[in-house]
Design a protein around this motif. Structure first.
Motif: not given
Lengths: 168, 91
Positions: A9, A12-13, A15-16, A162, A166, A168, B41, B45, B84, B87, B91
């Motif tokens: 998590g 990904l946070y 990455r945002g 991930l 993830s 891209t 993508t 996942l 996930l 997110l 995001s």
């Protein structure tokens, strides 16, 4: 597994927050390493599952050979990971480069630590299978070691998309 | 419920390897529309969590486990996977 879930998590946070840095950094990774290592780990899990079935059928030598094969897969995974990390580090891409690489090395490093512990468990399972007459306690060692190994595989099949896709 | 057999775990391994190749194909193309790349993508996942469920059910033999344990595992997959992917998409 929950610690890994929190780690996923957080990745990904971040990455945002830094999509451009993450997208550019992800392209520095060699996808083939991730794909081959996934197939290597899946194959090791297959061998471990077959070993448990052979053990239940009292075919202990066959089970021991399958665990030996799974251990070789584990060594192949470590070698490929060493090549992958070595290539990145020689390009001066390390955990201090940016947040992507901090998470990349953190996640894959934590997974590698679990894989090394799992390899030790496989060696213990192999030694147990070589006993003349494995008993009830030995069955717990075989099935416990196998389950731990499958958890290492399970975590990797989530880490793979991930880390490699993830951003891209 | 059918017991695990060598043929069954071998078939599971085949599905897992094919799913890995599918993820590779989906995750390797970035030339198209950004929305399409993001959707691809998100699918990789989802495939990852599908694979994790298959590893748990077939290799760990959780499909033979008591229903409470099976439900807990399914809940982990859905909760972590759903969070996930959410997110990633948001995001």
């Amino acid at each position: 597994m929950t610690v890994f879930a929190l780690f996923f998590g957080a990745f990904l946070y971040e990455r945002g927050r830094e999509p451009v840095v993450f997208a550019a950094s992800r392209h520095e990774l060699t996808l083939a390493f991730g794909v081959v290592n996934t197939v290597v780990l899946l194959t090791s899990s297959l061998l471990v599952a077959l070993a448990v079935q052979s053990h239940r059928a009292a075919r202990h030598r066959r089970a021991s050979r399958a665990i030996g094969g799974a251990t070789l897969c584990a060594l192949a995974f470590v070698m490929l990971k060493a090549f992958e990390w070595g290539a990145l580090l020689s390009d001066h891409l390390d955990p201090a480069t940016n947040h992507f690489f901090a998470y990349y090395f953190g996640l894959t490093g934590l997974h590698l630590l679990h894989l090394v512990l799992g390899t030790a468990a496989l060696l213990l399972v192999r030694r147990t299978l070589r006993r003349p007459a494995p008993g009830r306690r030995d069955r717990l060692i075989v099935e416990g070691g196998a389950t731990y190994w499958h958890m290492v595989d399970l975590l990797w099949v989530v880490i793979f998309p991930l880390v490699y896709f993830s951003s891209t | 419920m059918a017991a695990s057999t060598p043929r069954r775990v071998l078939a599971s391994w085949g599905v897992l390897v094919l799913a890995t190749c599918l993820s590779w194909a989906l995750g390797s193309h970035h030339d198209g529309h950004p929305g399409a790349a993001n959707a691809a993508t998100a699918v990789t996942l989802a495939i990852g969590f599908g694979k994790a469920h298959l590893v748990g059910s077939e290799f760990m033999e959780l499909r033979h486990a008591p229903s409470a344990l099976r439900l807990l595992f399914a809940a982990w997959i859905l909760l972590v996977g759903g969070t996930l992917i959410g997110l990633y998409v948001l995001s």
